[in-house]
Design a protein around this motif. Structure first.
Motif, PDB file in Angstrom:
ATOM      1  N   LEU A 240       0.831  -1.197   0.000  1.00 53.11           N
ATOM      2  CA  LEU A 240       0.000   0.000   0.000  1.00 53.11           C
ATOM      3  C   LEU A 240       0.868   1.251   0.000  1.00 53.11           C
ATOM      4  O   LEU A 240       0.578   2.223  -0.705  1.00 53.11           O
ATOM      5  CB  LEU A 240      -0.928  -0.003   1.206  1.00 53.11           C
ATOM      6  CG  LEU A 240      -1.880   1.197   1.335  1.00 53.11           C
ATOM      7  CD1 LEU A 240      -2.782   1.295   0.095  1.00 53.11           C
ATOM      8  CD2 LEU A 240      -2.724   1.082   2.602  1.00 53.11           C
ATOM      9  N   ALA A 241       1.964   1.231   0.766  1.00 49.69           N
ATOM     10  CA  ALA A 241       2.874   2.377   0.789  1.00 49.69           C
ATOM     11  C   ALA A 241       3.493   2.612  -0.587  1.00 49.69           C
ATOM     12  O   ALA A 241       3.611   3.756  -1.049  1.00 49.69           O
ATOM     13  CB  ALA A 241       3.961   2.153   1.842  1.00 49.69           C
ATOM     14  N   LEU A 242       3.863   1.527  -1.269  1.00 53.07           N
ATOM     15  CA  LEU A 242       4.447   1.667  -2.608  1.00 53.07           C
ATOM     16  C   LEU A 242       3.403   2.143  -3.611  1.00 53.07           C
ATOM     17  O   LEU A 242       3.718   2.920  -4.519  1.00 53.07           O
ATOM     18  CB  LEU A 242       5.050   0.335  -3.055  1.00 53.07           C
ATOM     19  CG  LEU A 242       6.312  -0.105  -2.313  1.00 53.07           C
ATOM     20  CD1 LEU A 242       6.725  -1.503  -2.741  1.00 53.07           C
ATOM     21  CD2 LEU A 242       7.457   0.885  -2.546  1.00 53.07           C
ATOM     22  N   ALA A 243       2.176   1.681  -3.443  1.00 55.88           N
ATOM     23  CA  ALA A 243       1.101   2.154  -4.321  1.00 55.88           C
ATOM     24  C   ALA A 243       0.925   3.667  -4.175  1.00 55.88           C
ATOM     25  O   ALA A 243       0.767   4.385  -5.173  1.00 55.88           O
ATOM     26  CB  ALA A 243      -0.200   1.415  -4.010  1.00 55.88           C
ATOM     27  N   ARG A 244       0.957   4.159  -2.956  1.00 55.46           N
ATOM     28  CA  ARG A 244       0.826   5.600  -2.727  1.00 55.46           C
ATOM     29  C   ARG A 244       2.015   6.352  -3.318  1.00 55.46           C
ATOM     30  O   ARG A 244       1.850   7.431  -3.906  1.00 55.46           O
ATOM     31  CB  ARG A 244       0.704   5.883  -1.231  1.00 55.46           C
ATOM     32  CG  ARG A 244      -0.621   5.466  -0.652  1.00 55.46           C
ATOM     33  CD  ARG A 244      -0.759   5.862   0.792  1.00 55.46           C
ATOM     34  NE  ARG A 244      -2.096   5.572   1.299  1.00 55.46           N
ATOM     35  CZ  ARG A 244      -2.471   5.730   2.541  1.00 55.46           C
ATOM     36  NH1 ARG A 244      -1.604   6.172   3.453  1.00 55.46           N
ATOM     37  NH2 ARG A 244      -3.711   5.446   2.918  1.00 55.46           N
ATOM     38  N   GLN A 245       3.208   5.785  -3.161  1.00 51.83           N
ATOM     39  CA  GLN A 245       4.394   6.425  -3.721  1.00 51.83           C
ATOM     40  C   GLN A 245       4.305   6.511  -5.247  1.00 51.83           C
ATOM     41  O   GLN A 245       4.611   7.547  -5.835  1.00 51.83           O
ATOM     42  CB  GLN A 245       5.653   5.657  -3.306  1.00 51.83           C
ATOM     43  CG  GLN A 245       6.954   6.298  -3.783  1.00 51.83           C
ATOM     44  CD  GLN A 245       8.180   5.503  -3.346  1.00 51.83           C
ATOM     45  OE1 GLN A 245       8.124   4.679  -2.434  1.00 51.83           O
ATOM     46  NE2 GLN A 245       9.295   5.744  -4.018  1.00 51.83           N
ATOM     47  N   LEU A 246       3.850   5.444  -5.873  1.00 50.81           N
ATOM     48  CA  LEU A 246       3.687   5.450  -7.319  1.00 50.81           C
ATOM     49  C   LEU A 246       2.658   6.494  -7.747  1.00 50.81           C
ATOM     50  O   LEU A 246       2.875   7.252  -8.706  1.00 50.81           O
ATOM     51  CB  LEU A 246       3.255   4.060  -7.802  1.00 50.81           C
ATOM     52  CG  LEU A 246       2.885   3.928  -9.273  1.00 50.81           C
ATOM     53  CD1 LEU A 246       4.050   4.308 -10.180  1.00 50.81           C
ATOM     54  CD2 LEU A 246       2.412   2.507  -9.581  1.00 50.81           C
TER      55      LEU A 246
END
Length: 367
Positions: free
Chosen positions: A5-11
């Motif tokens: 989820l954190a990587l999705a937000r970063q993307l």
């Protein structure tokens, strides 16, 4: 918060991720991460394009092909294929019908058919542009020489679709006969961009032997190449090919990747493909809700549609058919979208300004 989820937000926030993080996101995506990417991709698409879905009239004008790609139902070794070619008059009739329905882009798609020489194909392009000068002509006829691409561009072709299929050389060779290479495919894409076409690339999702690492290479290639259009769809088997017994690709993963691509390339023209609609009920509409903004209803004559068998059970009727455009408008209206009468060229008034940013990548693999 999970790492996915954190990587999705970063993307979603930065429109990029390092390859290692992309790999983790692909391997570990969960419903929460997928929904965040979907909602952010849809919002980003609306920010760039509004609630408009562009239509392209697809004309499948030949199913002859000199190539023998292992996944394709119109490969030259398929003796079960019922071959056909449309005449110039047939093609112009399709365009005329499409223009009356509101299409302002015509996509001429076919196998790599040597009968359609530069002279014949240029004549067709010139005839379309002369009769309907307010329309765009897109070609999807495979690998040709730079000189051929130049002549077709001068004849009036505006766009060219050439899926790279996979950005991993060893995987490319597993999908194609030895005479075809990824290096040549990428060189063709570079030539097309250099000549000022609006260029489309793309890949199959779930093709035989595809790995998560292969998908990361595909996404990185797209980010680096910066195509104007990206076409992805699930691998779908065809009963008369060497890949007949391989499982189909995942519709859910295809939807996830549509969102990822929209966030990597905010301005890209991104189709919800017929393959996705074939695999998933409501797949076209789901694609739009995941960040896509293009659909390609079929303008081909009915008997041609039934013979252009790239994969089994290919949709070519109902809302997939150009003559049923009212059904398509209705289905998209239900999810809050409209179809403008527009060439749908994207946010680039002069897309040739983007033409010379690409340098063919090194093809080394970390295998």
């Amino acid at each position: 918060m999970s790492r996915a989820l954190a990587l999705a937000r970063q993307l979603a926030d930065t429109h990029n991720l390092p390859d290692g993080d992309l790999l983790y996101l692909l391997e570990h995506w969960d419903p929460e991460a997928a929904e965040l990417l979907r909602s952010r991709a849809q919002a980003l698409c609306q920010e760039v394009y509004g609630r408009r879905v562009f239509i392209r009239g697809l004309i499948e004008f030949t199913n002859f092909c000199k190539n023998d790609c292992y996944y394709c139902g119109i490969r030259k070794s398929n003796r079960q294929a019922q071959r056909y070619r449309l005449s110039q008059e047939d093609i112009l009739a399709c365009c005329g019908m499409g223009y009356g329905l509101g299409f302002r882009t015509f996509v001429l798609q076919g196998g790599e058919d040597p009968w359609f020489t530069d002279e014949r194909l240029c004549a067709i392009v010139r005839a379309i542009k002369a009769r309907w000068p307010d329309c765009a002509v897109t070609l999807s006829v495979g690998e040709r020489s730079r000189e051929s691409y130049r002549l077709l561009r001068e004849a009036g072709a505006d766009r060219y679709l050439l899926r790279h299929e996979t950005a991993t050389p060893s995987h490319y060779q597993k999908l194609h006969p030895p005479e075809l290479s990824l290096a040549h495919r990428l060189a063709c894409l570079g030539d097309l961009k250099d000549l000022g076409y609006q260029v489309g690339a793309g890949f199959m999702v779930g093709s035989p032997w595809q790995t998560w690492e292969d998908l990361v290479r595909d996404l990185r290639f797209l980010k680096d190449f910066q195509p104007h259009m990206v076409g992805i769809g699930p691998f779908l088997s065809q009963k008369d090919t060497p890949f007949r017994d391989f499982p189909n690709g995942s519709g859910e993963l295809t939807l996830f990747l549509l969102s990822v691509i929209r966030l990597l390339l905010p301005e890209v023209l991104l189709p919800a493909t017929t393959a996705l609609g074939t695999l998933l009920p409501g797949g076209r509409e789901q694609g739009i809700l995941h960040g896509a903004n293009v659909v390609m209803p079929n303008l081909s004559p009915q008997d041609a549609r039934e013979k252009y068998t790239l994969y089994d059970n290919k949709l070519h009727s109902g809302a997939e058919a150009a003559e049923s455009l009212g059904l398509l408008r209705e289905s998209l209206s239900k999810i809050g979208y409209e179809i403008p009468i527009d060439k749908g060229s994207g946010p680039w008034p002069d897309w040739t300004s983007r033409a010379r940013r690409f340098k063919a990548p090194e093809l080394a693999e970390s295998r």
